[in-house]
Scaffold this motif. Sequence first.
Motif, short mmCIF file in Angstrom:
data_model
loop_
_atom_site.label_atom_id
_atom_site.label_comp_id
_atom_site.label_asym_id
_atom_site.label_seq_id
_atom_site.Cartn_x
_atom_site.Cartn_y
_atom_site.Cartn_z
N ASN A 157 0.81 -1.29 -0.09
CA ASN A 157 0.18 0.01 0.01
C ASN A 157 1.04 1.33 -0.05
N VAL A 158 0.48 2.12 -0.67
CA VAL A 158 1.09 3.58 -0.64
C VAL A 158 0.06 4.64 0.37
N HIS A 159 0.64 4.86 1.31
CA HIS A 159 -0.11 5.80 2.42
C HIS A 159 0.43 6.96 2.71
N GLY A 160 -0.50 7.93 2.58
CA GLY A 160 -0.15 9.36 2.51
C GLY A 160 0.20 9.85 3.93
N ALA A 161 1.24 9.42 4.59
CA ALA A 161 1.84 9.76 6.02
C ALA A 161 3.16 9.24 6.12
N LEU A 162 3.79 9.63 7.19
CA LEU A 162 5.11 9.08 7.59
C LEU A 162 4.70 8.18 8.51
N LEU A 163 4.42 6.75 8.32
CA LEU A 163 3.96 6.00 9.28
C LEU A 163 5.23 5.64 10.14
N PRO A 164 4.69 5.30 11.64
CA PRO A 164 3.49 5.05 11.91
C PRO A 164 2.73 6.31 12.35
N ARG A 165 3.05 7.36 12.23
CA ARG A 165 2.14 8.36 12.58
C ARG A 165 0.94 8.56 11.49
N ASN A 166 0.04 8.65 12.01
CA ASN A 166 -1.16 8.97 11.09
C ASN A 166 -1.89 8.09 10.18
N ARG A 167 -1.71 6.90 10.99
CA ARG A 167 -2.43 5.82 10.13
C ARG A 167 -3.81 5.94 9.85
N GLY A 168 -4.52 5.45 8.96
CA GLY A 168 -6.07 5.72 8.99
C GLY A 168 -6.38 6.61 7.72
N CYS A 169 -7.49 7.23 8.00
CA CYS A 169 -8.15 7.99 7.01
C CYS A 169 -7.76 9.37 6.87
N ASN A 170 -7.86 10.05 5.84
CA ASN A 170 -7.65 11.41 5.47
C ASN A 170 -6.48 12.06 6.38
N PRO A 171 -5.01 11.51 5.95
CA PRO A 171 -3.91 11.76 6.78
C PRO A 171 -3.28 13.32 6.45
N ILE B 177 9.66 -4.33 -6.52
CA ILE B 177 8.40 -4.79 -6.46
C ILE B 177 8.02 -5.86 -7.41
N LEU B 178 8.36 -5.48 -8.59
CA LEU B 178 8.01 -6.30 -9.89
C LEU B 178 8.80 -7.74 -9.98
N ALA B 179 9.99 -7.70 -9.15
CA ALA B 179 11.01 -8.70 -9.10
C ALA B 179 10.24 -9.38 -7.86
N GLY B 180 9.44 -8.89 -7.20
CA GLY B 180 8.70 -9.58 -5.91
C GLY B 180 10.17 -10.01 -4.61
N ARG B 181 10.97 -9.19 -4.80
CA ARG B 181 12.07 -9.38 -3.76
C ARG B 181 12.28 -8.02 -3.11
N TRP B 182 11.69 -7.56 -1.93
CA TRP B 182 11.80 -6.56 -1.25
C TRP B 182 12.06 -6.78 0.30
N THR B 183 12.42 -5.77 0.86
CA THR B 183 12.72 -6.10 2.52
C THR B 183 11.91 -4.99 3.03
N ALA B 184 11.44 -5.07 4.27
CA ALA B 184 10.73 -4.37 4.96
C ALA B 184 10.92 -4.46 6.55
N GLU B 185 10.67 -3.31 7.34
CA GLU B 185 10.97 -3.36 8.83
C GLU B 185 9.58 -3.01 9.54
N LYS B 186 9.45 -3.47 10.69
CA LYS B 186 8.33 -3.53 11.36
C LYS B 186 8.25 -2.07 11.94
N GLN B 187 6.95 -1.57 12.01
CA GLN B 187 6.76 0.08 12.46
C GLN B 187 7.00 -0.14 13.95
N ASP B 188 7.26 0.94 14.61
CA ASP B 188 7.35 1.27 15.72
C ASP B 188 5.95 1.62 16.56
N GLU B 189 5.50 0.66 17.01
CA GLU B 189 3.89 0.69 17.73
C GLU B 189 3.99 1.99 18.66
#
Length: 435
Positions: A101-115, A179-191
């Motif tokens: 997903n592309v989310h319009g905020a600097l996660l983990p801040r402003n999760r959800g709607c109308n960020p 993404i098209l290669a199906g090979r990306w890395t990701a880090e957990k969010q700071d809750e």
Amino acid sequence: MLRIVVFGDFPGVAQLLRHLPACHVAGLVGAAIRPQYLGDLHALATRMTVPFLVQPQWGSTDYPRFRSAVAALIPDLIWVNSYSMIVREDVLSLPRIGGINVHGALLPRNRGCNPVQWAIINGDVETGVTLHELTPGIDEGPIIDQRRVPLFFADTSQTLAERMARAADDLIAANLPKILAGRWTAEKQDERAANYCRRRTPDDGLFDWRQPVISIYNRIRALLPPLPPAFYLDGNGQRISMDRHLTPAEVAALKYGTLGKCVLESDTVRLRPLSHADSALAGEPFTRRQSAVRTTPLCHPPQMSPGVSTESTRPGCADLLLFVIEELPGNTAAGTCQLLNIDWQNRNAELRVRVHSDRFAPDGTLAETLTLLSHFGFEDLKLRRVFVHACENDGSIIRACEKTGFVREGSFEEAAVANGTSLNVVVLGLVGDHR
């Protein structure tokens, strides 16, 4: 070849498709709760000769058929951008390598709607765009990549959205190969740093003139048309919309004028926003005794001259607010005062005060004015610190500052000139309770 099903409202889908090779797009999905986008999405799918699906409400009789239709597309990946519905776990389980997903905020801040709108309303100074993995939780998935976007004090939802769109384009383009290669890395969010934004409704635009000036200002600039605008209720309970951008000074003039009917006063002094009718006061030159603030090499505030319009009538200027000082009782103008050189990011501002009539007691009037002006800065503008620059021989302003609680923070040697003589300038500061 990776088969991608794209979920989004029309602006988000169109943005993704500017980057995604058409051969990877297995289908498009729109939200039933956003019917205004469905026609354009259907036309886009038709031009691309790919299936178009509409996600119905969860629990509706159509929902099982929708899930089966997504499964029939045999997706490898679900890619979401600017979408108004939750992609639930039963659908997320369908693609071979999951969803992003592309989310319009600097996660983990402003999760959800109308960020975008909430970032402005909440007074954030930075936001961003995040590419993250989809999980059953709302915007809770591990982060693949981000772009930081500054949120300027004069931004509106439109100007910020334009920069966010450019940042999202850069984010998508930079990550597309992996993404098209199906090979990306990701880090957990700071809750610990997470917060959630609820979906806005038109009623969320309501404000009260008793609220701080900065809160009203942020709500107005976050909700300019074509969004449902900020509004207040008049004496008859009718909605009055604020459909143009206002400076903080313009908001203050309305709040402390005949519209908002708020007052900024003590037992002996009232401050009211400067208006066109006060041009004579605004244009009077400073004298040595009357000047409460001197220009220093580190700070060069604009000098007002006769005929120059004041901030209350000068759109676009956000770092200057001016008030007339009235002594009570009698509402007699005793001088003027200003908050100027306002640093909105670090939340501090300079104060300048002048009392221009010999028949008023300058020390008492200055102290009361500084108290009221500081209170306005801390409570209405949510400043952290205010400060005064005073020449070392300006006993009145120094005594008034110290009486008000200001402390000496330092000095600048030979930083001012009066009657051909160089003078040291004392810096006096006051820190508020806002953190």
